[in-house]
Motif scaffolding. Structure first.
Motif, short mmCIF file in Angstrom:
data_model
loop_
_atom_site.label_atom_id
_atom_site.label_comp_id
_atom_site.label_asym_id
_atom_site.label_seq_id
_atom_site.Cartn_x
_atom_site.Cartn_y
_atom_site.Cartn_z
N ALA A 13 13.68 -21.04 -51.52
CA ALA A 13 12.10 -20.95 -52.34
C ALA A 13 12.05 -20.23 -54.13
O ALA A 13 13.06 -19.05 -54.04
N ALA A 14 11.39 -20.61 -54.75
CA ALA A 14 11.46 -20.10 -55.87
C ALA A 14 11.89 -18.31 -55.86
O ALA A 14 11.94 -16.92 -56.63
N VAL A 15 10.87 -17.35 -54.74
CA VAL A 15 10.84 -15.92 -54.12
C VAL A 15 12.28 -15.66 -53.91
O VAL A 15 13.02 -14.83 -54.21
N ALA A 16 12.29 -16.73 -53.30
CA ALA A 16 14.17 -16.20 -52.64
C ALA A 16 14.69 -16.17 -53.21
O ALA A 16 16.21 -15.33 -53.25
N GLU A 17 14.72 -17.22 -53.74
CA GLU A 17 16.14 -17.01 -54.89
C GLU A 17 16.18 -15.93 -56.35
O GLU A 17 17.08 -15.49 -56.30
N GLY A 23 11.47 -10.59 -69.29
CA GLY A 23 10.51 -10.52 -70.24
C GLY A 23 8.81 -10.21 -69.52
O GLY A 23 7.50 -11.03 -69.52
N LYS A 24 8.95 -9.74 -67.99
CA LYS A 24 7.42 -9.20 -67.24
C LYS A 24 7.45 -7.96 -67.00
O LYS A 24 8.47 -7.40 -66.49
N ASP A 25 6.10 -7.97 -66.71
CA ASP A 25 6.23 -6.23 -65.74
C ASP A 25 6.05 -6.35 -64.57
O ASP A 25 6.24 -7.18 -63.66
N THR A 26 6.76 -5.03 -64.10
CA THR A 26 7.22 -4.91 -62.35
C THR A 26 6.39 -5.60 -61.38
O THR A 26 6.39 -5.74 -60.81
N ARG A 27 4.97 -4.94 -62.04
CA ARG A 27 3.56 -5.22 -61.23
C ARG A 27 4.01 -6.95 -60.99
O ARG A 27 3.68 -7.17 -60.17
N GLN A 28 4.03 -7.86 -62.09
CA GLN A 28 4.12 -9.51 -61.92
C GLN A 28 5.22 -9.80 -60.50
O GLN A 28 5.06 -10.42 -59.64
N VAL A 29 6.01 -8.81 -60.83
CA VAL A 29 7.71 -9.34 -60.06
C VAL A 29 7.52 -8.72 -58.50
O VAL A 29 7.49 -9.64 -57.20
N ARG A 39 9.39 -20.37 -65.94
CA ARG A 39 10.18 -19.20 -67.12
C ARG A 39 11.07 -18.50 -66.76
O ARG A 39 12.23 -18.90 -66.92
N ALA A 40 10.60 -17.74 -66.20
CA ALA A 40 11.27 -16.61 -65.69
C ALA A 40 12.16 -17.40 -64.77
O ALA A 40 13.42 -16.30 -64.58
N LEU A 41 11.93 -17.69 -63.24
CA LEU A 41 12.55 -18.54 -63.09
C LEU A 41 14.38 -18.98 -63.68
O LEU A 41 15.12 -18.65 -63.29
N SER A 42 13.94 -19.62 -64.82
CA SER A 42 15.56 -20.35 -65.61
C SER A 42 16.22 -18.84 -66.05
O SER A 42 16.81 -19.18 -66.32
N TRP A 43 14.77 -18.61 -66.76
CA TRP A 43 15.92 -16.88 -67.53
C TRP A 43 16.47 -16.14 -66.90
O TRP A 43 17.85 -15.99 -66.31
#
Length: 73
Positions: A3-7, A29-35, A48-52
């Motif tokens: 799953a994306a979060v596990a990856e 390119g994201k805020d730590t709160r978003q992670v 996009r974030a997963l691809s990066w």
């Protein structure tokens, strides 16, 4: 397939160690709160974030491989 979060976790922890959420956030390119929202299930990981993150992992793997070559023993 993870799953994306596990990856994201599987990429972030070995790449950055204990401060992986902040370091990965910076690099994609994201805020730590978003992670943290991804990890809690509050928000979905953007494609996009997963691809990066995947690109970062592949780049690091190539760098490590180049240091000592492959040990096929």
């Amino acid at each position: 397939m993870l799953a994306a979060v596990a990856e994201i976790r599987a990429i972030g922890e070995p790449l950055y160690g204990t401060r992986w959420t902040a370091e990965l956030a910076w690099d994609v390119g994201k805020d730590t709160r978003q992670v943290r929202r991804w990890l809690s299930g509050e928000a979905a990981v953007s494609e996009r974030a997963l691809s990066w993150a995947r690109k970062l992992a592949r780049r690091r793997a190539r760098q490590i491989d180049a240091l000592g070559g492959r040990d096929d023993d």
